[in-house]
Enzyme design. Structure first.
Site, PDB file in Angstrom:
ATOM      1  CD  GLN A 160       9.654   6.644  -4.992  1.00  0.00           C
ATOM      2  OE1 GLN A 160      10.168   5.548  -5.189  1.00  0.00           O
ATOM      3  NE2 GLN A 160       9.600   7.562  -5.935  1.00  0.00           N
ATOM      4  CG  HIS A 168       8.750   3.266  -1.412  1.00  0.00           C
ATOM      5  ND1 HIS A 168      10.010   2.722  -1.568  1.00  0.00           N
ATOM      6  CD2 HIS A 168       7.994   2.729  -2.387  1.00  0.00           C
ATOM      7  CE1 HIS A 168      10.020   1.891  -2.595  1.00  0.00           C
ATOM      8  NE2 HIS A 168       8.806   1.871  -3.118  1.00  0.00           N
ATOM      9  CG  ASP A 194       7.471  -1.711  -2.655  1.00  0.00           C
ATOM     10  OD1 ASP A 194       7.322  -2.941  -2.561  1.00  0.00           O
ATOM     11  OD2 ASP A 194       7.614  -1.134  -3.753  1.00  0.00           O
ATOM     12  CD  GLU A 234       4.029  -0.730  -3.956  1.00  0.00           C
ATOM     13  OE1 GLU A 234       4.443  -0.730  -5.129  1.00  0.00           O
ATOM     14  OE2 GLU A 234       3.907   0.314  -3.269  1.00  0.00           O
ATOM     15  CG  ASP A 289       5.218  -3.147  -7.413  1.00  0.00           C
ATOM     16  OD1 ASP A 289       5.198  -3.017  -8.649  1.00  0.00           O
ATOM     17  OD2 ASP A 289       6.163  -2.731  -6.715  1.00  0.00           O
ATOM     18  CD  GLN A 297       3.836   1.329  -8.220  1.00  0.00           C
ATOM     19  OE1 GLN A 297       4.511   2.126  -8.877  1.00  0.00           O
ATOM     20  NE2 GLN A 297       4.378   0.320  -7.574  1.00  0.00           N
ATOM     21  CE  LYS A 332       5.195  -2.181 -11.955  1.00  0.00           C
ATOM     22  NZ  LYS A 332       4.094  -2.953 -11.344  1.00  0.00           N
TER      23      LYS A 332
END
Length: 359
Positions: A112, A134, A178, A213, A247, A269, A271
């Site tokens: 990230q 990311h 993302d 994403e 997501d 994803q 989470k």
């Protein structure tokens, strides 16, 4: 025997949003834990991690389930306890309890960058990060562009930066961005228009594979599944070299199963704090793997080193497709925590295998 097993209660950065439990403040919940959970744990015999994790994950107190963050931390501690009494890694406990017969080996790590999407990319390239960056593309005007032009320009820079700065030509990372639903915003969630844009983006990223994403957020779970499934179908029909990652609205184990069953993405994803008990992470990975949907062990920048270590063990045990470098968005720290834990676990498992073979 005076050993201490531990886990960290943690919730995602966007607590209370998208149907999640309310904001988790540790000081507010410690009295609750002391009153309701400690009495259930004192003198509890450790028999089966899977059974105990499911019991506490499903526990009702005053007609309500325990906050996801507490279930997350408590089941981490239980998993650590079982690892300690069996003198093994947490990954080995998971494999034994769930009957998983897969080699425990390193899996790709996803870095990230946060808003430092240039400097941190250089750090990722130097460290051969498997999946990057990311991107945190969460603003149309500043990060995507009204016609997507800002992201296209960034993707071109990213491609060129990898090619010119990589230490060797064998380094070939996946580009995973993302976009927080912003592509859907600029194209009014029009499937064909979004696919057209994704095709441009994929072409810019060549020769590197691309994952996007959260391409859109239609603010309703059922409609989100339908919209994502349509986009995946369009992308696949046109052979556009991009993978769609789910997501938003894909928070719980039940949500993950729905997205997988409806083929509403190429990868989910998972989470981790949103699932509550870490036993649900195991179930989610195995379910995705069975249905040929990518299993990405994500989470949040808002976690701790401990929750990152535990979920890395689970990812290794279940052979997830990739795992997020966490916590934080500075890249180095989260990558170090996940990569070092991965290396430790793999080497300890190799040692245990040599012992079994009498070597």
């Amino acid at each position: 025997d005076n050993q201490i097993a531990w886990g960290d209660c943690a919730a995602v950065q966007y607590s209370g949003a998208g149907g999640r439990d309310p904001l988790f403040i540790a000081a507010d919940f410690i009295p609750f834990i002391n009153e309701h959970l400690v009495p259930l744990l004192v003198n509890q015999e450790l028999t089966s991690f899977r059974e105990m994790a499911e019991k506490f994950d499903k526990l009702d107190i005053a007609g309500k389930k325990i906050h996801t963050a507490i279930r997350y931390g408590l089941t981490q501690a239980l998993l650590d306890a079982f690892a300690k009494i069996s003198h093994s890694t947490m990954a080995e406990v998971i494999q034994k309890e769930y009957g998983i017969d897969l080699p425990i080996k390193k899996i790709p790590i996803f870095g990230q960058c946060g808003d430092e999407r240039y400097t941190n990319v250089d750090k990722m390239i130097i460290k051969h990060c498997d999946v990057l960056p990311h991107g945190l593309i969460n603003n149309v005007e500043k990060k995507l562009g009204r016609e997507g032009e800002i992201l296209l320009e960034y993707a071109a820079w990213l491609r060129d930066r990898i090619i010119t700065q990589r230490p060797d030509k064998d380094y070939h990372p996946v580009i995973h961005i993302d976009v927080y639903g912003t592509i859907g915003i600029i194209f009014d969630n029009d499937t064909k228009a979004m696919a057209d844009y994704l095709e441009k983006l994929a072409n810019v990223c060549r020769p590197f594979a691309l994952r996007i994403e959260g391409p859109m957020d239609v603010e309703d779970k059922e409609q989100q599944i339908i919209a994502m499934a349509k986009l995946r179908e369009e992308v696949d029909h046109r052979n556009i070299p991009v993978e769609i990652v789910a997501d938003e609205w894909c928070n719980t184990l039940e949500d993950i199963k729905l997205f997988a069953d409806k083929r509403a993405c190429h990868m989910v994803q998972i989470k981790t704090p949103d699932l509550g008990g870490v036993n649900n992470i195991v179930e989610a990975i195995l379910y995705c793997n069975e249905r040929n949907i990518g299993s990405y062990i994500g989470g949040t920048c808002n976690e701790t080193n401990r929750s990152a270590e535990v979920t890395t063990n689970i990812a290794l045990a279940c052979n997830a497709q990739q795992v997020l470098a966490k916590p934080g968005m500075g890249f180095d720290e989260g990558y170090m925590i996940v990569n070092n834990e991965m290396n430790r676990v793999v080497k300890i498992v190799e040692y245990h295998e040599r012992i079994k073979r009498g070597m």
